[in-house]
Design an enzyme around this catalytic site. Structure first.
Site, PDB file in Angstrom:
ATOM      1  N   SER A 488       0.862  -1.186   0.000  1.00  0.00           N
ATOM      2  CA  SER A 488       0.000   0.000   0.000  1.00  0.00           C
ATOM      3  C   SER A 488       0.891   1.226   0.000  1.00  0.00           C
ATOM      4  O   SER A 488       1.733   1.379   0.886  1.00  0.00           O
ATOM      5  CB  SER A 488      -0.918   0.009   1.228  1.00  0.00           C
ATOM      6  OG  SER A 488      -1.622   1.232   1.308  1.00  0.00           O
ATOM      7  N   ARG A 489       0.719   2.084  -1.005  1.00  0.00           N
ATOM      8  CA  ARG A 489       1.585   3.256  -1.114  1.00  0.00           C
ATOM      9  C   ARG A 489       1.140   4.379  -0.185  1.00  0.00           C
ATOM     10  O   ARG A 489       1.800   5.408  -0.116  1.00  0.00           O
ATOM     11  CB  ARG A 489       1.629   3.734  -2.569  1.00  0.00           C
ATOM     12  CG  ARG A 489       2.243   2.700  -3.493  1.00  0.00           C
ATOM     13  CD  ARG A 489       2.457   3.227  -4.902  1.00  0.00           C
ATOM     14  NE  ARG A 489       3.025   2.189  -5.756  1.00  0.00           N
ATOM     15  CZ  ARG A 489       2.333   1.379  -6.536  1.00  0.00           C
ATOM     16  NH1 ARG A 489       1.024   1.498  -6.590  1.00  0.00           N
ATOM     17  NH2 ARG A 489       2.922   0.461  -7.264  1.00  0.00           N
ATOM     18  N   VAL A 490       0.014   4.205   0.484  1.00  0.00           N
ATOM     19  CA  VAL A 490      -0.404   5.176   1.505  1.00  0.00           C
ATOM     20  C   VAL A 490       0.183   4.775   2.846  1.00  0.00           C
ATOM     21  O   VAL A 490       0.633   5.604   3.622  1.00  0.00           O
ATOM     22  CB  VAL A 490      -1.940   5.265   1.562  1.00  0.00           C
ATOM     23  CG1 VAL A 490      -2.380   6.150   2.707  1.00  0.00           C
ATOM     24  CG2 VAL A 490      -2.468   5.809   0.251  1.00  0.00           C
TER      25      VAL A 490
END
Length: 637
Positions: A488-490
């Site tokens: 997850s890039r968040v």
């Protein structure tokens, strides 16, 4: 429309064949003067359905002077006013007066229209200046008093694609009308024709049929009236629950919000699945891809996430693309069973429907979700199941339109197909109401090949992916999430402090255990440290297993992960881990709800709460060992 000699053709269709050719020639001449047509030829036809008057076709435009056309306009006028009267807070008598007034105005326009005056023979006799001036004034007011349409003619139809000639000013993605129930989308704008993709069956679209521009794009009904309903990609209900009372409509294609209109993603969207919420967290406004082979649980994750939104002020839109209708019915019944249908809209485009409807389905679902985000300032979750079939439908349409094929026969703009869809997901700024739209697109791979064209495209568009592996699924690890390929890039920005604290060591512990397991299979004698790491991996894998349609709340996930990562479950056998943790969570929830409420309210796991959980776990462990004799003489260390 030009004939072979290069002259413009002025076609006059009359209601009866008694109109003398001289009068037809005079009509054509005056018309040519008005449109500044220097060279033309005249074609005369008869159509008794016009009742009276005539229709003129010139320069790709239809000028309707017929009685039938006037009556049709009166009907549309009354329908519009009746709809506005029903929606207005007026009494029945006021609504009746409004309709009567509209009818009077329409009839007055009908009686005074040039279509009726042109049928007066005296108008065409004599050549004095006054009559000529009157005639020119009537022609100048023609567009206001009659129905002027840009029309085209179908020159070929095959496989749901019509080739139309004459729509010179047509724009891309414009809605083209063939009849009251037959529409299409203009997709190919060529020099001498327009390629129109038909929406639905459209059995009355044949060679030689007429069509006209509508001046608008495809739109769908939107609003809260759609919640709990199943609709097709055009917004028509297909669940047998009656009409949808919604007056608002929204175009299916709209620009994505710009950078200024967005705000950072900071609030978690809980899926209820521990493996996702702990290691690949999803934030409200994020785009997280679910990718894997067929039958690996992709739809199950999406449904669990929708079910888990109950009571969390999140509206849901589920878009089914190219699935069997039996699967869609089963999904509807599942959501209904878990009381999730009441806050969900289902947009269904089955595999039996035309590729054009499968093509517009995700855009229609996105428009419905955008209305909730922009107008109602709500948080929305939208699931696209799945975009692989969406790309295949678009490829079929493009090949039928004879667009040049590229890699894997997909057209060159297939990346734009999904990017313009997924970019519309966002977390809006406070000035725009602060709503959000979280997208969960689903992609199906073949034999685990995530390097194929469509998977790599969507991976590059989204903010992370959840990769489901067939080997894990068949080995009993469900959900079958591959921790190494899922990301997850968040990240932690979409996690609560409590979850971030307990989930920190989770990924590295799983990675170490998997590495040790790869070496351990080659030898039998293992030292105590290696055995401990392997056992830790077994416990964590058991904790991350989860039944379908049984999402966990955030506080329950925090407690079970705290016990697993603090090595309080190392004394258990693999088979007893789920039973132990399940009964312990139930005991804490029932006997000590203040602990769970504190974690939920503060979203923090402090030292006092940890000590309370430790004491309760020690007390429960004694009870568990007393009930299970095989643990009584075992060294817990």
């Amino acid at each position: 429309m030009n004939n072979a000699s290069g002259f413009e053709v002025i076609r006059v269709v009359t209601a009866s064949d008694d109109m003398p050719p001289e009068k037809v020639a005079l009509i054509a001449r005056r018309f040519a003067e008005h449109l500044h047509i220097s060279g033309y030829t005249i074609e005369q036809e008869t159509d008794k359905s016009l009742i009276g008057g005539y229709v003129i076709y010139a320069e790709g435009t239809k000028y309707d002077y017929s009685i039938a056309g006037q009556l049709s306009r009166i009907g549309r006028h009354l329908k519009t006013d009746r709809g506005s009267a029903e929606n207005a807070p007026e009494t029945n008598s006021d609504a009746a007066k409004e309709i009567h007034r509209s009818l009077s105005e329409a009839l007055s326009e009908f009686n005074e229209s040039p279509a009726m005056l042109f049928d007066d023979d005296s108008l065409w006799e004599g050549e004095d200046l006054e009559q000529t001036s009157q005639r020119d004034n009537l022609l100048s007011d023609f567009a206001e008093a009659s129905e002027v349409e840009q029309i085209g003619k179908v020159i070929s139809v095959s496989d749901g694609v019509a080739k139309v000639q004459g729509l010179d000013n047509c724009v891309s993605s414009e809605l083209i009308m063939f009849s009251e129930n037959s529409y299409g989308i203009a997709m190919n704008l060529e020099t001498d024709s327009v390629g129109v993709v038909l929406l639905g069956e459209c059995n009355d679209v044949v060679d030689g049929a007429m069509c006209h521009r509508t001046g608008r794009t495809v739109s769908v009904p939107v609003g809260r009236g759609l919640l709990g309903r199943v609709v097709d990609p055009l917004g028509n209900p297909i669940d047998g629950k009656g009409i949808i009372r919604s007056t608002a409509r929204r175009p299916i294609e709209t620009p994505a919000p710009n950078i200024v209109a967005r705000s950072p993603i900071c609030e978690p969207l809980q899926t209820g699945i521990t493996a996702i919420d702990a290691m690949t967290p999803i934030g409200r406004g994020q785009r997280e891809l679910i990718i894997g082979d067929r039958q690996t649980g992709k739809t199950a994750i999406a449904l669990d996430t929708i079910i888990n939104q109950r009571g969390k002020n999140v509206l849901c839109v589920y878009v089914a693309i190219g699935q069997k209708m039996s699967n869609i019915v089963r999904i509807v019944k599942t959501l209904e069973q878990y009381n999730a249908l009441e806050y969900t809209v289902i947009v269904a485009s089955s595999a039996s429907q035309q590729a054009s409807l499968q093509y517009i389905a995700p855009y229609a679902g996105c428009a419905i979700a955008e209305e909730f985000m922009y107008a109602d300032h709500e948080d929305v979750l939208i699931v696209y199941d799945d975009l692989s079939k969406h790309a295949q439908a678009y490829r079929a349409i493009s090949l039928l339109l004879r667009r040049p094929p590229g890699r894997e026969a997909y057209p060159g703009d297939v990346f734009y197909l999904h990017s313009r869809l997924l970019e519309r997901s966002a977390k809006l700024s406070d000035e725009l109401g602060g709503g959000s739209m979280t997208a969960l697109p689903i992609i199906e791979t073949l034999s685990g090949d995530i390097s194929a064209y469509i998977p790599t495209n969507v991976i590059s568009i989204t903010d992370g992916q959840i990769y489901l592996e067939s080997e894990l699924f068949f080995a009993g690890q469900r959900p079958a999430i591959n921790v190494g390929l899922s990301v997850s890039r968040v990240g932690g920005a979409a996690q609560t402090k409590a979850m971030k604290k307990v989930a920190g060591p989770l990924r590295i512990s799983l990675a170490q255990a998997r590495e040790m397991a790869a070496f351990a299979q080659f030898g039998s004698d293992l030292d105590a440290n290696t055995q401990k790491q392997l056992k830790r991996g077994v416990i964590l894998n058991e904790i991350l297993k989860q039944e379908q349609f049984a999402p966990l709340q955030m506080d329950e996930q925090v407690v079970e992960l705290y016990l697993a990562t603090s090595e309080k479950l190392m004394f258990l056998d693999k088979e007893d881990v789920k039973e132990y943790i399940g009964e312990f969570l139930q005991r804490v929830t029932v006997l000590h709800p203040e602990i769970m409420n504190k974690i939920s309210d503060t979203r923090v796991l402090d030292d006092d709460t940890k000590k309370q959980i430790d004491d309760l776990e020690a007390e429960y462990r004694e009870m568990f060992i007393a009930e299970h004799k095989e643990y009584q003489h075992r060294d817990e260390d």
